[in-house]
Design a protein around this motif. Sequence first.
Motif, PDB file in Angstrom:
ATOM      1  N   ARG A  39      63.357  41.561  -0.024  1.00 38.75           N
ATOM      2  CA  ARG A  39      62.906  42.509   1.174  1.00 38.75           C
ATOM      3  C   ARG A  39      61.897  43.199   0.778  1.00 38.75           C
ATOM      4  O   ARG A  39      61.052  43.365   1.765  1.00 38.75           O
ATOM      5  N   GLN A  42      59.262  40.724   2.232  1.00 34.63           N
ATOM      6  CA  GLN A  42      59.209  41.085   3.613  1.00 34.63           C
ATOM      7  C   GLN A  42      58.141  42.075   3.996  1.00 34.63           C
ATOM      8  O   GLN A  42      57.368  41.865   4.948  1.00 34.63           O
ATOM      9  N   ASP A  43      58.526  43.308   3.495  1.00 36.68           N
ATOM     10  CA  ASP A  43      57.486  44.366   3.749  1.00 36.68           C
ATOM     11  C   ASP A  43      56.220  44.229   3.437  1.00 36.68           C
ATOM     12  O   ASP A  43      55.231  44.387   4.416  1.00 36.68           O
ATOM     13  N   ALA A  45      54.871  41.247   3.128  1.00 39.34           N
ATOM     14  CA  ALA A  45      54.313  40.137   4.228  1.00 39.34           C
ATOM     15  C   ALA A  45      53.614  40.516   5.431  1.00 39.34           C
ATOM     16  O   ALA A  45      52.499  40.014   5.953  1.00 39.34           O
ATOM     17  N   VAL A  46      54.087  41.672   5.895  1.00 40.37           N
ATOM     18  CA  VAL A  46      53.524  42.315   7.194  1.00 40.37           C
ATOM     19  C   VAL A  46      52.734  43.614   6.978  1.00 40.37           C
ATOM     20  O   VAL A  46      52.084  44.192   8.016  1.00 40.37           O
ATOM     21  N   SER A  47      52.472  43.846   5.772  1.00 35.28           N
ATOM     22  CA  SER A  47      51.592  45.272   5.595  1.00 35.28           C
ATOM     23  C   SER A  47      50.416  44.864   4.365  1.00 35.28           C
ATOM     24  O   SER A  47      49.320  45.595   4.569  1.00 35.28           O
ATOM     25  N   SER A 115      62.372  49.539   7.597  1.00 34.21           N
ATOM     26  CA  SER A 115      61.051  49.589   6.493  1.00 34.21           C
ATOM     27  C   SER A 115      59.966  49.149   7.376  1.00 34.21           C
ATOM     28  O   SER A 115      60.194  48.631   8.673  1.00 34.21           O
ATOM     29  N   ARG A 116      58.879  48.772   6.759  1.00 29.45           N
ATOM     30  CA  ARG A 116      57.704  48.268   7.286  1.00 29.45           C
ATOM     31  C   ARG A 116      57.776  47.136   7.983  1.00 29.45           C
ATOM     32  O   ARG A 116      57.292  46.705   9.061  1.00 29.45           O
ATOM     33  N   PHE A 117      58.729  46.342   7.620  1.00 29.05           N
ATOM     34  CA  PHE A 117      59.202  44.747   7.971  1.00 29.05           C
ATOM     35  C   PHE A 117      59.663  44.861   9.399  1.00 29.05           C
ATOM     36  O   PHE A 117      59.490  43.981  10.327  1.00 29.05           O
ATOM     37  N   HIS A 118      60.192  46.055   9.668  1.00 32.06           N
ATOM     38  CA  HIS A 118      60.908  46.184  11.006  1.00 32.06           C
ATOM     39  C   HIS A 118      59.969  46.840  12.061  1.00 32.06           C
ATOM     40  O   HIS A 118      60.443  47.157  13.336  1.00 32.06           O
TER      41      HIS A 118
END
Length: 212
Positions: A39, A42-43, A45-47, A115-118
């Motif tokens: 998790r 994932q955060d 990976a997008v930030s 979180s940032r992932f969403h």
Amino acid sequence: MTELDPKELDPEYEHHGGFPEYGPASPGPGFGRFVAAMRALQDLAVSADPGDDVWDDAADRTADLVQLLAPFQADEGKAPAGRTPDLPGMGSLLLPPWTLTRYAPDGVEMTGSFSRFHVGGNHAVHGGVLPLLFDHMFGMVSHAAGRPISRTAFLHVDYRKVTPIDAPLVVRGRVTGTEGRKAFVAAELLDGEHAVLAEANGLMVRLLPGQP
């Protein structure tokens, strides 16, 4: 609300239509640590925004992890993901990492945050994430009410306010009525001030014998 015994609604209840019955998993603490790390990844990976050399290193390390786990792929219902109720999101990376705080025939509650992932944009949760949360809730609601295994027939979401990330939230749901194979369900997403961020209603329909 008084519910009939599931077997009265469906004599083939124990067969769950054509849906296999999956029991809870107890994979040990290593799996929980792995899911938490994934998790966080994932955060990132997008930030994250490193240089090319770091991306290359990250890709190599990820490829190594894929190679490590690839020989252990299991059939659906055998792997612990989605079957570990003690973990946020039941240990599934697909589901938001929320924790079950109430599970009763008259209603279900989960608490958590996004979180940032969403993020969909401007530090707000992507609108498509909320139907996933509500759909998961409706499955829990149906099961807690003693309903036979069902599929979502429809799910309608009303977005009342922007849903923030990194903020404590709660989602509450319940069965509002039943009609034969049908269970009507409703839920709302609330922030820390109890303001309604989104509301949903839907229809869960009991599977027929052999129906997937």
